[in-house]
Design a protein around this motif. Sequence first.
Motif, PDB file in Angstrom:
ATOM      1  N   ASN A  93     -17.037 -28.810 -26.462  1.00 20.39           N
ATOM      2  CA  ASN A  93     -18.300 -28.758 -25.736  1.00 20.39           C
ATOM      3  C   ASN A  93     -19.223 -29.953 -25.924  1.00 20.39           C
ATOM      4  OD1 ASN A  93     -18.439 -25.798 -24.566  1.00 20.39           O
ATOM      5  ND2 ASN A  93     -17.641 -25.616 -26.648  1.00 20.39           N
ATOM      6  N   LEU A  94     -19.004 -30.769 -26.944  1.00 17.25           N
ATOM      7  CA  LEU A  94     -19.929 -31.875 -27.218  1.00 17.25           C
ATOM      8  C   LEU A  94     -19.265 -33.218 -26.996  1.00 17.25           C
ATOM      9  CD1 LEU A  94     -21.769 -30.543 -30.404  1.00 17.25           C
ATOM     10  CD2 LEU A  94     -22.346 -30.198 -27.995  1.00 17.25           C
ATOM     11  N   SER A  95     -20.084 -34.258 -26.940  1.00 17.57           N
ATOM     12  CA  SER A  95     -19.586 -35.613 -26.699  1.00 17.57           C
ATOM     13  C   SER A  95     -18.795 -36.124 -27.902  1.00 17.57           C
ATOM     14  CB  SER A  95     -20.754 -36.563 -26.430  1.00 17.57           C
ATOM     15  OG  SER A  95     -21.549 -36.714 -27.604  1.00 17.57           O
ATOM     16  N   ILE A  96     -18.029 -37.178 -27.667  1.00 19.33           N
ATOM     17  CA  ILE A  96     -17.248 -37.792 -28.745  1.00 19.33           C
ATOM     18  C   ILE A  96     -18.158 -38.238 -29.885  1.00 19.33           C
ATOM     19  CG2 ILE A  96     -15.830 -39.780 -29.359  1.00 19.33           C
ATOM     20  CD1 ILE A  96     -14.283 -37.691 -27.903  1.00 19.33           C
ATOM     21  N   HIS A  97     -19.313 -38.799 -29.540  1.00 18.50           N
ATOM     22  CA  HIS A  97     -20.240 -39.275 -30.573  1.00 18.50           C
ATOM     23  C   HIS A  97     -20.736 -38.116 -31.429  1.00 18.50           C
ATOM     24  CE1 HIS A  97     -23.269 -41.666 -32.548  1.00 18.50           C
ATOM     25  NE2 HIS A  97     -24.230 -40.879 -32.109  1.00 18.50           N
ATOM     26  N   ARG A  98     -21.120 -37.001 -30.787  1.00 15.84           N
ATOM     27  CA  ARG A  98     -21.599 -35.851 -31.546  1.00 15.84           C
ATOM     28  C   ARG A  98     -20.469 -35.234 -32.370  1.00 15.84           C
ATOM     29  NH1 ARG A  98     -26.810 -35.447 -32.402  1.00 15.84           N
ATOM     30  NH2 ARG A  98     -26.574 -33.210 -32.730  1.00 15.84           N
ATOM     31  N   GLN A  99     -19.258 -35.268 -31.840  1.00 14.30           N
ATOM     32  CA  GLN A  99     -18.118 -34.765 -32.607  1.00 14.30           C
ATOM     33  C   GLN A  99     -17.957 -35.545 -33.906  1.00 14.30           C
ATOM     34  OE1 GLN A  99     -14.464 -34.460 -30.295  1.00 14.30           O
ATOM     35  NE2 GLN A  99     -15.650 -33.980 -28.449  1.00 14.30           N
ATOM     36  N   ARG A 100     -18.079 -36.870 -33.816  1.00 14.67           N
ATOM     37  CA  ARG A 100     -17.949 -37.694 -35.024  1.00 14.67           C
ATOM     38  C   ARG A 100     -19.048 -37.374 -36.031  1.00 14.67           C
ATOM     39  NH1 ARG A 100     -16.547 -42.072 -31.395  1.00 14.67           N
ATOM     40  NH2 ARG A 100     -18.701 -42.799 -31.484  1.00 14.67           N
ATOM     41  N   LEU A 101     -20.254 -37.149 -35.530  1.00  9.23           N
ATOM     42  CA  LEU A 101     -21.363 -36.816 -36.425  1.00  9.23           C
ATOM     43  C   LEU A 101     -21.094 -35.509 -37.168  1.00  9.23           C
ATOM     44  CD1 LEU A 101     -24.567 -37.693 -34.352  1.00  9.23           C
ATOM     45  CD2 LEU A 101     -23.722 -38.856 -36.388  1.00  9.23           C
ATOM     46  N   HIS A 102     -20.670 -34.475 -36.436  1.00 12.51           N
ATOM     47  CA  HIS A 102     -20.445 -33.174 -37.063  1.00 12.51           C
ATOM     48  C   HIS A 102     -19.290 -33.240 -38.057  1.00 12.51           C
ATOM     49  CE1 HIS A 102     -23.265 -30.452 -35.092  1.00 12.51           C
ATOM     50  NE2 HIS A 102     -23.113 -31.168 -33.985  1.00 12.51           N
ATOM     51  N   ARG A 103     -18.211 -33.906 -37.692  1.00 15.10           N
ATOM     52  CA  ARG A 103     -17.075 -33.983 -38.617  1.00 15.10           C
ATOM     53  C   ARG A 103     -17.421 -34.821 -39.841  1.00 15.10           C
ATOM     54  NH1 ARG A 103     -13.671 -34.275 -33.823  1.00 15.10           N
ATOM     55  NH2 ARG A 103     -13.876 -36.542 -33.876  1.00 15.10           N
ATOM     56  N   GLY A 104     -18.006 -36.010 -39.620  1.00 22.88           N
ATOM     57  CA  GLY A 104     -18.306 -36.900 -40.738  1.00 22.88           C
ATOM     58  C   GLY A 104     -19.340 -36.339 -41.687  1.00 22.88           C
ATOM     59  N   SER A 105     -20.507 -35.949 -41.150  1.00 24.78           N
ATOM     60  CA  SER A 105     -21.572 -35.401 -41.994  1.00 24.78           C
ATOM     61  C   SER A 105     -21.160 -34.070 -42.602  1.00 24.78           C
ATOM     62  CB  SER A 105     -22.860 -35.227 -41.181  1.00 24.78           C
ATOM     63  OG  SER A 105     -23.333 -36.473 -40.716  1.00 24.78           O
ATOM     64  N   GLY A 106     -20.380 -33.288 -41.855  1.00 28.83           N
ATOM     65  CA  GLY A 106     -19.926 -31.996 -42.378  1.00 28.83           C
ATOM     66  C   GLY A 106     -19.039 -32.164 -43.591  1.00 28.83           C
ATOM     67  N   ASN A 107     -18.057 -33.043 -43.504  1.00 23.38           N
ATOM     68  CA  ASN A 107     -17.122 -33.227 -44.620  1.00 23.38           C
ATOM     69  C   ASN A 107     -17.780 -33.894 -45.818  1.00 23.38           C
ATOM     70  OD1 ASN A 107     -14.965 -32.066 -43.250  1.00 23.38           O
ATOM     71  ND2 ASN A 107     -14.364 -33.990 -42.306  1.00 23.38           N
ATOM     72  N   ARG A 108     -18.687 -34.858 -45.554  1.00 21.45           N
ATOM     73  CA  ARG A 108     -19.289 -35.610 -46.658  1.00 21.45           C
ATOM     74  C   ARG A 108     -20.421 -34.860 -47.340  1.00 21.45           C
ATOM     75  NH1 ARG A 108     -18.432 -39.971 -43.094  1.00 21.45           N
ATOM     76  NH2 ARG A 108     -20.549 -39.806 -42.274  1.00 21.45           N
ATOM     77  N   TYR A 109     -21.237 -34.142 -46.558  1.00 24.99           N
ATOM     78  CA  TYR A 109     -22.463 -33.592 -47.131  1.00 24.99           C
ATOM     79  C   TYR A 109     -22.672 -32.093 -46.865  1.00 24.99           C
ATOM     80  CZ  TYR A 109     -23.449 -38.591 -47.323  1.00 24.99           C
ATOM     81  OH  TYR A 109     -23.363 -39.928 -47.554  1.00 24.99           O
ATOM     82  N   ILE A 110     -22.557 -31.661 -45.621  1.00 23.44           N
ATOM     83  CA  ILE A 110     -22.994 -30.309 -45.266  1.00 23.44           C
ATOM     84  C   ILE A 110     -22.121 -29.250 -45.923  1.00 23.44           C
ATOM     85  CG2 ILE A 110     -23.361 -28.703 -43.362  1.00 23.44           C
ATOM     86  CD1 ILE A 110     -24.077 -31.136 -41.614  1.00 23.44           C
ATOM     87  N   LYS A 111     -20.799 -29.375 -45.814  1.00 29.19           N
ATOM     88  CA  LYS A 111     -19.923 -28.383 -46.456  1.00 29.19           C
ATOM     89  C   LYS A 111     -20.059 -28.405 -47.985  1.00 29.19           C
ATOM     90  CE  LYS A 111     -15.826 -29.081 -44.664  1.00 29.19           C
ATOM     91  NZ  LYS A 111     -14.397 -28.817 -44.421  1.00 29.19           N
ATOM     92  N   PRO A 112     -20.067 -29.583 -48.637  1.00 30.68           N
ATOM     93  CA  PRO A 112     -20.273 -29.567 -50.100  1.00 30.68           C
ATOM     94  C   PRO A 112     -21.597 -28.931 -50.500  1.00 30.68           C
ATOM     95  CG  PRO A 112     -19.391 -31.689 -49.408  1.00 30.68           C
ATOM     96  CD  PRO A 112     -19.717 -30.934 -48.153  1.00 30.68           C
ATOM     97  N   TYR A 113     -22.650 -29.115 -49.696  1.00 34.68           N
ATOM     98  CA  TYR A 113     -23.940 -28.525 -50.066  1.00 34.68           C
ATOM     99  C   TYR A 113     -23.887 -27.005 -50.020  1.00 34.68           C
ATOM    100  CZ  TYR A 113     -28.667 -26.782 -49.721  1.00 34.68           C
ATOM    101  OH  TYR A 113     -29.813 -26.043 -49.924  1.00 34.68           O
ATOM    102  N   PHE A 114     -23.384 -26.431 -48.931  1.00 40.50           N
ATOM    103  CA  PHE A 114     -23.365 -24.971 -48.817  1.00 40.50           C
ATOM    104  C   PHE A 114     -22.307 -24.334 -49.706  1.00 40.50           C
ATOM    105  CE2 PHE A 114     -25.627 -25.993 -44.857  1.00 40.50           C
ATOM    106  CZ  PHE A 114     -26.712 -25.145 -45.004  1.00 40.50           C
ATOM    107  N   ASP A 115     -21.404 -25.141 -50.225  1.00 32.01           N
ATOM    108  CA  ASP A 115     -20.490 -24.701 -51.292  1.00 32.01           C
ATOM    109  C   ASP A 115     -19.770 -23.402 -50.941  1.00 32.01           C
ATOM    110  OD1 ASP A 115     -19.212 -24.982 -53.723  1.00 32.01           O
ATOM    111  OD2 ASP A 115     -20.746 -23.886 -54.827  1.00 32.01           O
ATOM    112  N   ASN A 116     -19.402 -23.294 -49.682  1.00 30.47           N
ATOM    113  CA  ASN A 116     -18.601 -22.168 -49.217  1.00 30.47           C
ATOM    114  C   ASN A 116     -19.269 -20.805 -49.430  1.00 30.47           C
ATOM    115  OD1 ASN A 116     -16.351 -21.505 -47.740  1.00 30.47           O
ATOM    116  ND2 ASN A 116     -15.082 -21.084 -49.526  1.00 30.47           N
ATOM    117  N   CYS A 117     -20.588 -20.761 -49.345  1.00 27.14           N
ATOM    118  CA  CYS A 117     -21.264 -19.468 -49.434  1.00 27.14           C
ATOM    119  C   CYS A 117     -21.078 -18.710 -48.119  1.00 27.14           C
ATOM    120  CB  CYS A 117     -22.753 -19.656 -49.733  1.00 27.14           C
ATOM    121  SG  CYS A 117     -23.698 -20.404 -48.391  1.00 27.14           S
TER     122      CYS A 117
END
Length: 451
Positions: A93-117
């Motif tokens: 549903n999102l543009s290639i640029h937004r896809q890169r943002l979600h994947r990159g920021s998610g793997n580097r920061y967002i998922k580690p922060y929420f720590d699988n809660c």
Amino acid sequence: MGHQQDTVKLMGGAIVLYKRGDNSDGTWQARLELGGGKRTRRSLKILDQTGAERAALELYSKLKPRADADMPLNSIKFDEFWDKRWIPWVEKNLSIHRQRLHRGSGNRYIKPYFDNCAVDKITVQKVENYVGWRREKGTKRPARKTLTMELGLIGQALDQAVRWSLCPVIPRAKAKLLNTDPNRAKRFGFDADEWFKLAQHMDDWQHSGQHKLHNHQRQIVRCLVWFYYLTGMRPREAALCKWSDIKWTRDGLAKITVMNETKTGTRIVFSQPGLKPYLQELENLRKDDGSTEEERLFLFKPGWDPHHTFRNLLAEADLLKGPDGHNRTIYSLRHTYITDRLTNGKQHADIARNCGTSVTQIHKHYDHVLPEHRVKELTGYPEGEWDPATILAALRFAKQNGGEDFDFDALVEAAGLAELENDPWGDKHPALRRALQPDDGDLPSASSATA
């Protein structure tokens, strides 16, 4: 499935306890009717009936509110939500640029922060605390713009989780948290003396490692430092740069094509003079660093992290701390490039275009270098031009020494020496010309020209 045995009904049949005929361990099962057509079966793993009734009632009281709120009866962990539900939706549903943002920021920061809660346990306080956690994460403190973007990614994902009934509605994180962002508006690199010190230190440093491999890595870091300094490129742009992306102008400048996968997309970067020897040295070093043929297509080995070595280099050269008291990073080399271009009188628009940023950002973060580093340029005049004070002194000197072919008072009154600006050498006034172009021995001294 075996038939039910020893059936017990609770709460008017909303809870049905039973044992399965094909289950030899004799544990109790529960079937729960939660309203709205929602039901679930659970194994209670309890042998006695009293304990099973108590456990079933507790389970019902836990699941009933979830069913009423149209939430899933089973919690989903954040990593599972992000990887199996959210990212597939983003890719559709999102543009290639937004896809890169979600994947990159998610793997580097967002998922580690929420720590699988559990997703349904995330609160607005948890989201807002991301700001403080993110500022302390890693060696480079994020800019306010970066934090705003990442909070937006989190909010977008959780909004969709609400639509999928995976969690209750979560209020937006308060923007005022970003108003206290401790990041500096000013961005500091290395001034001229510090850069000379660093460049000089690297010459010996690159050969003083503990062993041959250590020296090899230091030599590559030295080439990397010069590459950043002479191009002003961002670290990710350099990491994705291939040898095939570099062409050379007749003047020996590198013409570098920045890839579309980077922050601001494709653009052309022109280097400063002097880059070619460092790239030739880097190319020779890359042949012996154990890279595959595919990895050697890049200037720097994919996945290689030079930050630790660079930090040690700055510490050893006593240059780790900037004037604001914060540690310098590799990004400081980009700041050095921009500052150096400004202090050498280059136009903001030209620098912004070459660096892939905006004129507004150049003004916002780097205008402290002007006039701080250009006092001489601001207070002086090009060679051969006279400043107004000198002209006035010369006019006074000429008038006191018999220059009668022009009206000094009228000239001064006329639009702030406008005639002098239009006729700087006095072609319309021979006596003025003689006064402004005397023989060297006739020039007035500062003291004699102040009457």
